[in-house]
Write a protein that holds these residues in place. Sequence first.
Motif: not given
Lengths: 226, 226
Positions: A151-171
């Motif tokens: 929902y961050d990406i959908k709302a245009g908050r690219l930086e925050l969305g990107s950081q959160r996705m990286k956490v899930v990916f690394d996990d």
Amino acid sequence: MGPLATVDFMQKIIALTAASKDQEHLPMLVHNVPQIPDRSACILEGSEDPFPALLRGLRSLERGGAECVVIPCNTAHFWFEKLQKHAQIPMISILDCVQKHIRQHRLGKVGVMATSATVSAVMYQELIENDGRECLIPDQDMQTLMMQAIYDIKAGRLELGSQRMKVVFDDLVNKGAEAVVLGCTEIPIGLAEVVKTSPEQCIDATALLASACVDWYNQKEARVAA
Amino acid sequence: MGPLATVDFMQKIIALTAASKDQEHLPMLVHNVPQIPDRSACILEGSEDPFPALLRGLRSLERGGAECVVIPCNTAHFWFEKLQKHAQIPMISILDCVQKHIRQHRLGKVGVMATSATVSAVMYQELIENDGRECLIPDQDMQTLMMQAIYDIKAGRLELGSQRMKVVFDDLVNKGAEAVVLGCTEIPIGLAEVVKTSPEQCIDATALLASACVDWYNQKEARVAA
């Protein structure tokens, strides 16, 4: 259904096309209408069914002259078969593209990043486990983070969305995933850097669908020329 | 008509929209069909007329349910009035958007970067000079470089196209242009860095058209809500 995801998908088709001038690029008719009711909310909470709006989108494209239809939204593939029954033109499924890739790369343990609805509807788990492979999905806290990121990406908050996705990916990678399905079209946007630096660990569903479109078009052109 | 330019235009609409979720973004139906015959070649050399293909595009969008049509291609505006006569829905002209901007900013001396066809058809020169302002266009060598740069972008050679465009832009600014019309939708792609660092010197026609679309949509929504 996310407008940035649609643009990402179009960019991937353009980048995948060997074209030296406008006229060699793929013709596209794009129904980028984000008013379609929330797919996740419908699957998880039984809110408004997006199917009628999806069907209107399909009809609009058919009337506009489209000859093949794809949906750059993984969650919407919950309604793919139902839509396909109503379609007068061929449709290509993003799930089929991912399945083909996983088989070709003989992966044993595959992670899945997707909306909670896609996970809850076991769309990717079934596809992976039916092939005798192991499927890893985020635990509950990670899945919550995953949804926030989308929902961050959908709302245009690219930086925050990107950081959160990286956490899930690394996990998922730390838990042993050989590669991770980026199974929501907002994810390759958020993880653009990871896709660039670790392409072998990313199964970019959007890119696979774009590639299938280019193949479909080239085969059609070859048939016309024959 | 250049597919990357269309994507750039869509991205600008998305970025200009104040949306917190998918459903608040603008609905778009996009006819991204680069097979339309070369606009420049027709104006300059009398090759195949793109009008029938442009009209088919308009009809496809009308049949698909579009309520307003814009063309993110400056050169194609050579046929804008003729198309408008055939349109059953309103159309917004990119030339009008640029003219409005130049008037609002009370510019005295305006440079124009565009295809040789747009320059040859005096589309921007007329619009600027009829308002009593001075218009600067590239000399013949610079215009040749300009066209090479536009075809670079269309063929995916972004770096080379970008360098060539920067030379033409700097030349116009050095000759006294207070601001330069980026009057071909491939130009804001090539000059993305310049638009970021010197926005006051750039009249990004694509961005102005995107902004007009967002305004049109918001006014329509306000009318529906009233």
